[in-house]
Scaffold this motif. Sequence first.
Motif, PDB file in Angstrom:
ATOM      1  N   THR A 277      48.428  39.185  -2.515  1.00 16.67           N
ATOM      2  CA  THR A 277      47.099  39.035  -1.913  1.00 16.67           C
ATOM      3  C   THR A 277      46.019  39.262  -2.962  1.00 16.67           C
ATOM      4  N   ILE A 278      44.849  38.724  -2.708  1.00 15.97           N
ATOM      5  CA  ILE A 278      43.723  38.899  -3.621  1.00 15.97           C
ATOM      6  C   ILE A 278      43.243  40.349  -3.603  1.00 15.97           C
ATOM      7  N   GLU A 279      43.442  41.038  -2.482  1.00 13.73           N
ATOM      8  CA  GLU A 279      43.058  42.450  -2.402  1.00 13.73           C
ATOM      9  C   GLU A 279      43.909  43.292  -3.358  1.00 13.73           C
ATOM     10  N   GLU A 280      45.222  43.021  -3.385  1.00 17.81           N
ATOM     11  CA  GLU A 280      46.113  43.746  -4.301  1.00 17.81           C
ATOM     12  C   GLU A 280      45.739  43.444  -5.754  1.00 17.81           C
TER      13      GLU A 280
ATOM     14  N   GLY B 253      42.820  42.605  -6.879  1.00 21.19           N
ATOM     15  CA  GLY B 253      41.550  43.285  -7.153  1.00 21.19           C
ATOM     16  C   GLY B 253      41.721  44.765  -7.436  1.00 21.19           C
ATOM     17  N   LYS B 254      42.559  45.427  -6.659  1.00 23.19           N
ATOM     18  CA  LYS B 254      42.803  46.858  -6.875  1.00 23.19           C
ATOM     19  C   LYS B 254      43.455  47.096  -8.233  1.00 23.19           C
TER      20      LYS B 254
ATOM     21  N   GLN C  17      40.885  46.464 -10.995  1.00 24.66           N
ATOM     22  CA  GLN C  17      39.916  47.558 -11.074  1.00 24.66           C
ATOM     23  C   GLN C  17      40.529  48.777 -11.773  1.00 24.66           C
TER      24      GLN C  17
ATOM     25  N   SER D  37      35.292  38.266 -11.508  1.00 20.93           N
ATOM     26  CA  SER D  37      36.059  37.514 -10.511  1.00 20.93           C
ATOM     27  C   SER D  37      36.071  36.033 -10.899  1.00 20.93           C
TER      28      SER D  37
ATOM     29  N   THR E 223      35.693  30.920  -3.092  1.00 26.85           N
ATOM     30  CA  THR E 223      36.966  31.592  -2.849  1.00 26.85           C
ATOM     31  C   THR E 223      37.466  32.227  -4.144  1.00 26.85           C
TER      32      THR E 223
ATOM     33  N   ILE F 108      46.558  35.623  -7.655  1.00 25.69           N
ATOM     34  CA  ILE F 108      47.469  35.435  -6.518  1.00 25.69           C
ATOM     35  C   ILE F 108      48.428  34.283  -6.829  1.00 25.69           C
TER      36      ILE F 108
END
Length: 161
Positions: A38-41, A43-44, A47, A59, A82, A160
Motif C-alpha cells: 500500500t502507499i501508506e506503508e 510512506g511510513k 518517512q 512524493s 495519485t 507500490i
Amino acid sequence: MLKIFLGCVVLLSDLIYLGISSQRMLENNLPPKEVFATIEEAGKAAQAFAQSTGGSLGSVFGTGSMVPFIPSAKPGESPTSTIVAFVVSRPGATFADIRVGDLCTYQPADRTPGQTWIHLAAKKDSAGWIMTGLNNKHYENWMRVTPANFSFIVSKVFTIQ
C-alpha cells in the motif's frame, strides 16, 4: 545499390544499439527501491528512512513517465493527483553532484509553480542538465535543470506494486 542498402542497415543497427545502450546506462544508476503493498506503508517507510538519514521526503505522482521503475496510476485514477511512490533525498548532495543517470527532483519553470518533477539526468550542456523519464520517447531538450530549479538527487524510492 546493394552497398547503399547495407550501409543503411548498418547505420540503423548502430543507432538502435546506441539508443538501447544509452537507456541501459541511465537505468544502471537508478537508486535502490523498496516495494510495498500500500502507499501508506511506503510512506511510513520513506518517512522513517528520511528521518534516519537526514534526507528530505518527496512524493511522486503516477504520470507513467518513469515506468517500469515507478508505476503509473491505475486506470480510473488521476495520474496528476495519485501518489504512487515516495522518494528520499541524498543528504548533502547539490546540483554539482548530479551525474548521468541520477534520479533528480526539480521544478520546471514552464509549469505550475511548486510542481515538482522527477526524472533521470541524461546529459549536461552549458545551459544545465537535460532530463528524461524512462518511459518518455524524447529527452526534455526544451528545458534544463539548473541550480535555480534543482531540488534534490534521490537516494531511495519507496513505491507500490
